[in-house]
Write a protein that holds these residues in place. Sequence first.
Motif, short mmCIF file in Angstrom:
data_model
loop_
_atom_site.label_atom_id
_atom_site.label_comp_id
_atom_site.label_asym_id
_atom_site.label_seq_id
_atom_site.Cartn_x
_atom_site.Cartn_y
_atom_site.Cartn_z
N ARG A 1 -0.34 -5.65 37.27
CA ARG A 1 -1.29 -4.80 36.54
C ARG A 1 -2.40 -4.30 37.47
NH1 ARG A 1 -0.52 -8.79 32.46
NH2 ARG A 1 -2.47 -9.86 33.07
N SER B 1 -12.23 -13.07 35.29
CA SER B 1 -12.38 -11.61 35.24
C SER B 1 -13.74 -11.19 35.77
CB SER B 1 -12.20 -11.11 33.81
OG SER B 1 -10.88 -11.27 33.37
N CYS C 1 -0.35 -10.39 36.47
CA CYS C 1 -1.72 -9.92 36.73
C CYS C 1 -1.76 -9.05 37.99
CB CYS C 1 -2.67 -11.11 36.89
SG CYS C 1 -2.88 -12.10 35.41
N PHE D 1 -6.77 -9.22 34.12
CA PHE D 1 -6.70 -10.49 33.41
C PHE D 1 -6.76 -10.24 31.90
CE2 PHE D 1 -8.43 -11.74 37.59
CZ PHE D 1 -7.43 -12.62 37.98
N SER D 2 -6.61 -11.29 31.13
CA SER D 2 -6.42 -11.13 29.68
C SER D 2 -7.67 -10.66 28.96
CB SER D 2 -5.96 -12.46 29.07
OG SER D 2 -6.93 -13.48 29.29
N SER D 3 -8.85 -11.05 29.42
CA SER D 3 -10.07 -10.73 28.69
C SER D 3 -11.26 -10.66 29.64
CB SER D 3 -10.34 -11.80 27.61
OG SER D 3 -11.61 -11.62 27.02
N HIS E 1 2.52 -15.89 35.58
CA HIS E 1 1.49 -15.09 34.92
C HIS E 1 0.65 -14.35 35.95
CE1 HIS E 1 1.59 -17.71 31.02
NE2 HIS E 1 2.64 -16.93 31.15
N ASN F 1 -3.19 -20.62 34.26
CA ASN F 1 -1.82 -20.29 33.89
C ASN F 1 -0.88 -20.41 35.09
OD1 ASN F 1 -2.54 -19.74 31.23
ND2 ASN F 1 -3.09 -17.63 31.71
N THR G 1 -13.40 -13.98 30.12
CA THR G 1 -12.96 -15.09 30.97
C THR G 1 -13.74 -15.03 32.28
OG1 THR G 1 -11.16 -13.76 31.87
CG2 THR G 1 -10.67 -15.13 29.96
N HIS H 1 -7.89 -4.41 33.33
CA HIS H 1 -6.56 -4.80 32.87
C HIS H 1 -5.99 -6.02 33.59
CE1 HIS H 1 -5.99 -1.37 30.21
NE2 HIS H 1 -6.44 -0.57 31.17
#
Length: 407
Positions: free
Chosen positions: A219, A176, A216, A168-170, A212, A208, A173, A166
Amino acid sequence: MQVYIGIDWSESQHDATFLNDAGAIITHLAFPHTLPGLLRFDEARQRLGVAPTDCLVGLETAHNLLIDFLWDRGYIHLFVVPPNVVKSSQGRYRQSGARSDPADSFILADYLRTTPQPSYPWSPDSPLTRQMRAQVSLLLDLKRDILRYTNRLRALLLRYHPAAFHVFSSLTTRISLHFIRTFPTPADAAQLEWEDFLAFARRHRYPNPARHLRDCFARLHAPYPQPTLETVQACQFQAVALASLLLTLLDQRDQAMRHLSQLFAQHPDAFIFDSLPGTGSFLAPALLVKFGDDRRRFPTPASVQALAGTAPVTLRSGKRKVVRFRKACDRAFRHIAQQWAIGSVSQSVWAQTYLEQALARHMSRSQAYRCLANRWLAIAWKLWQTRQAYDEAYHMKRWTRRRKPLV
């Protein structure tokens, strides 16, 4: 004299049958897939006193060194016969269901002899197009591998290290994947302070803004369920291995994409496919290699649509009419065409309008995109034949003038 030759190929040995105009077997030979074996095949043709240009040769593949040998020797009438044609023709010669390689080579030769126009003779594309085709094929394979390993890594992280999933976004990438390699256990991630996390992001060039990164970091330290020590020990090595493998695949994908873009810029037809809405840096060259260089290969737009599988199959018998999904096609081409249709909706007013009308007729979204891809392929075929770039204003004007019903 015209001779019909059917070649049933394999990796190690080929079977060839020579027929005359009356359908009688002139000769049959089996030859190994070696240079002396291929020369033996050509010597058999020479002993018959027949020129290579008088031979119609049928094979079930265009991706074999045998094809290159035949072209180098002057065999210009090469026909690639789909394997399902050979399979469906076997009952014409025997009802027992028995088959053999020599029998299949006879079926290929007799198919060419008895079919008035079996297909357009296959001819190789330019070296540039063949290089592009190899890169497109590689990129499609890499895309499937990346998706498969990403899904596997996702399931693994949700099992033992949800924070790494969770944060990072994907998972595709690089940051991650580097995070998983650097902090492979929940205990490693839990010890991270904000300054260490910020330094890690800067080291891996996180693009980013800092706010942002705050999200991160939040999360990362959210209250996730904690796995047992045994689960962590069982999973962490596999997670690091998958992250390393994905990093390699991403690097190979980017390298192949750069090479493809360089080749595409050199192609004389690049401007045609680059002008189509929604194609982008990959779909434009992918469509180009599927069309190829030989304009005679696809005499009608229907031939392209059938190959791509976007055109449905109609079954008529008496009063009965059934329209069904086309299964026999180039599946990679169908995927490319459908992705193009999806991408075109945000860039073409015509495509967006067409999609809305298709959905209003209670089509499923997949069927609507397939119908849109079918129309796009007809447009691309016309531009390819006339060597013109796509003009949205011109197309909208013609489409408004004669609104065809959806198919």
